[in-house]
Motif scaffolding. Structure first.
Motif, PDB file in Angstrom:
ATOM      1  N   UNK B 263       0.820  -1.190   0.000  1.00 25.57           N
ATOM      2  CA  UNK B 263       0.000   0.000   0.000  1.00 25.57           C
ATOM      3  C   UNK B 263       0.864   1.255   0.000  1.00 25.57           C
ATOM      4  N   UNK B 266      -0.870   7.712  -0.871  1.00 26.40           N
ATOM      5  CA  UNK B 266      -0.989   8.659  -1.973  1.00 26.40           C
ATOM      6  C   UNK B 266      -1.299  10.052  -1.467  1.00 26.40           C
ATOM      7  N   UNK B 267      -1.787  10.141  -0.238  1.00 25.17           N
ATOM      8  CA  UNK B 267      -2.218  11.442   0.266  1.00 25.17           C
ATOM      9  C   UNK B 267      -1.193  12.056   1.214  1.00 25.17           C
ATOM     10  N   UNK B 269      -1.778  12.203   4.474  1.00 22.71           N
ATOM     11  CA  UNK B 269      -2.453  12.879   5.581  1.00 22.71           C
ATOM     12  C   UNK B 269      -2.234  12.136   6.892  1.00 22.71           C
ATOM     13  N   UNK B 270      -1.969  10.835   6.794  1.00 21.66           N
ATOM     14  CA  UNK B 270      -1.678  10.076   8.011  1.00 21.66           C
ATOM     15  C   UNK B 270      -0.168  10.101   8.217  1.00 21.66           C
ATOM     16  N   UNK B 318      -4.524  20.620   2.230  1.00 22.86           N
ATOM     17  CA  UNK B 318      -5.080  20.429   0.892  1.00 22.86           C
ATOM     18  C   UNK B 318      -6.404  19.684   0.961  1.00 22.86           C
ATOM     19  N   UNK B 319      -6.410  18.597   1.745  1.00 23.30           N
ATOM     20  CA  UNK B 319      -7.614  17.778   1.846  1.00 23.30           C
ATOM     21  C   UNK B 319      -8.761  18.576   2.471  1.00 23.30           C
ATOM     22  N   UNK B 322     -10.126  20.683  -0.164  1.00 27.79           N
ATOM     23  CA  UNK B 322     -10.892  19.888  -1.116  1.00 27.79           C
ATOM     24  C   UNK B 322     -12.260  19.530  -0.547  1.00 27.79           C
ATOM     25  N   UNK B 325     -14.541  22.330  -0.723  1.00 28.57           N
ATOM     26  CA  UNK B 325     -15.021  22.583  -2.085  1.00 28.57           C
ATOM     27  C   UNK B 325     -16.095  21.574  -2.471  1.00 28.57           C
ATOM     28  N   UNK B 326     -16.051  20.363  -1.874  1.00 26.16           N
ATOM     29  CA  UNK B 326     -17.095  19.368  -2.145  1.00 26.16           C
ATOM     30  C   UNK B 326     -18.406  19.796  -1.499  1.00 26.16           C
ATOM     31  N   UNK B 327     -18.307  20.447  -0.332  1.00 27.01           N
ATOM     32  CA  UNK B 327     -19.513  20.844   0.397  1.00 27.01           C
ATOM     33  C   UNK B 327     -20.161  22.075  -0.230  1.00 27.01           C
TER      34      UNK B 327
END
Lengths: 93, 352
Positions: B263, B266-267, B269-270, B318-319, B322, B325-327
């Motif tokens: 795995x 890709x992000x 964030x963790x 960034x997340x 994002x 922007x989805x909301x």
């Protein structure tokens, strides 16, 4: 080449973690995978996380999955199932 | 840490176990030069007797019969006050006090400064086989120097297969299978001005509950092995500024073959961690594939680590952007709905 319409079922939409999950599955196939908004306003390479995030697909957004390659059957089934099941997210609607 | 500390570990026996020990004899011979140790009594016993605990203890109340805090394997500091106390006792009482309780199990006694010692002390040391050492330093300083030395020498340790480098002041342990390109990556980083601590074998010691110190085995230090070129001396070829002494391990990077990585993050964030000797260290797993410049990737990972350490996680920011922007379209739709219903209310009112 295969095409199928899918609707984003999870509450938070195609958010970061969901997108990462989608990209991981897409990358496990040899086929090229594209996701488009149904109105054609935006198209993304499903193997690229930033590309998928830029779709900005919220809850209820309709997308078209376009898969092309040797394992396109398996790929489109896996992706559409994943999306239909809410991208592994808990508490989906 | 100074080089004389390192020589204390030269005893190969103390290298092996997870919790090493040091003999009193080695402590006298290779201990901190500042202590200027010499053996007053019990020199024969010192060869075999072992110090097993890093915390030193001041004899204090044990002499008054309260031996609650006397533990096996510790260095017991005997200062001015203890000697003054002993000196005002009768000879008989002194013997009684020394022979009572648990004093026989301590590693050694360390007398600070140079007081006139009651003869019973040396007698006791010879008889029980507990070495009696002396330092001209005052107790407080002797305790600090001894503790620092013992903590380093007795720290739990482990030898890891990897490369330890210093980039921008950050100690980075790069691990991965043999042949994945650790040494080549290290060479690239050295050429860019970063510094080598150890190649191939890294000796890691947990010198504090949350602090790992990595160093090169004496023989290997400054050297690096490159397939096709052989063993090279980094200092000879690139200069003294490209090598570093022992360094804290602040970051762990694992290189893994692209097709073996289960795995990939890709992000980002963790914030991942790896466990080394029970200490959690920030961690990156970097897949190695053609067209990936390892040195640049490692350099960037370290910059990301530095940025995160200052509370800035670009991926999380960034997340969050994002997600907002989805909301946003939902909010718009909602406000449209509200406006429409208000309009309808207006219309109804007009009709009336």
């Amino acid at each position: 080449m295969l095409e199928r319409r899918v609707v984003i079922r999870n509450r938070l939409g195609l958010h970061a973690r969901a997108a990462a999950r989608l990209v991981r599955v897409a990358n496990s196939y040899h086929s090229a995978v594209r996701l488009e908004r149904i109105d054609g306003s935006h198209s993304a390479d499903a193997k690229s996380i930033l590309s998928v995030l830029m779709l900005a697909a919220g809850f209820g957004t309709e997308l078209r999955a376009i898969v092309y390659g040797e394992d396109e059957d398996e790929a489109i089934n896996a992706l559409c199932t994943l999306i239909a099941e809410g991208l592994g997210e808990e508490g989906r609607q | 840490m100074s080089s004389n500390h390192k020589s204390a570990i030269a005893n190969p026996e103390s290298l092996m176990p997870d919790h090493p020990t040091i003999t009193v004899g080695d402590f006298v011979a290779c201990g901190p030069a500042r202590l200027q140790l010499h053996v007053l009594a019990g020199a024969d016993a010192a060869v075999a007797r072992r110090i097993t605990a890093a915390r030193v203890h001041k004899l204090g109340l044990a002499l008054a019969g309260f031996a609650h805090d006397i533990h096996t394997g510790r260095v017991q500091i005997v200062g001015q006050s203890e000697i003054a106390y002993l000196n005002q006792l009768s000879s008989e009482r002194r013997r009684e006090v020394l022979n009572s309780g648990a004093l026989g199990q301590i590693a050694c006694m360390l007398v600070t400064k140079s007081p006139a010692l009651p003869p019973e002390l040396a007698e006791w040391a010879e008889r029980t086989g507990v070495p009696l050492l002396q330092t001209p330093l005052v107790s407080s300083l002797a305790i600090t120097v001894t503790t620092e030395f013992l903590q380093e020498t007795l720290a739990p340790r482990e030898t890891r297969h990897g490369v330890l480098l210093e980039l921008y002041g950050v100690g980075v342990l790069i691990e991965g299978r043999s042949g994945i390109g650790k040494s080549e990556c290290a060479l690239d980083l050295i050429v860019r001005g970063h510094r080598l601590v150890a190649d191939d074998l890294v000796e890691v010691r947990r010198i504090a509950p949350d602090q790992l110190l990595g160093s090169a085995p004496e023989l290997l230090s400054e050297h690096l092995e490159l397939r096709g070129v052989g063993i090279i001396n980094i200092r000879d070829l690139f200069g003294v500024s490209t090598i570093s002494g022992p360094k804290n391990i602040d970051l762990s990077i694992k290189l893994e073959r692209w097709d073996e990585v289960k795995e990939v993050d890709r992000l980002g964030i963790d914030e991942l961690t790896a466990e080394i000797l029970g200490v959690r260290v920030p961690h990156f797993l970097i897949p190695v594939g053609s067209g990936r410049n390892l040195a640049t990737l490692v350099e960037t990972a370290v910059r990301v680590h530095l940025s995160r350490a200052r509370g800035n996680n670009a991926a999380q920011t960034f997340v969050a952007r994002h997600t907002a922007s989805l909301r946003a379209p939902d909010v718009e739709a909602e406000s449209r709905r509200v406006n429409n219903s208000e309009l309808e209310d207006d219309r109804e009112e007009t009709r009336r």
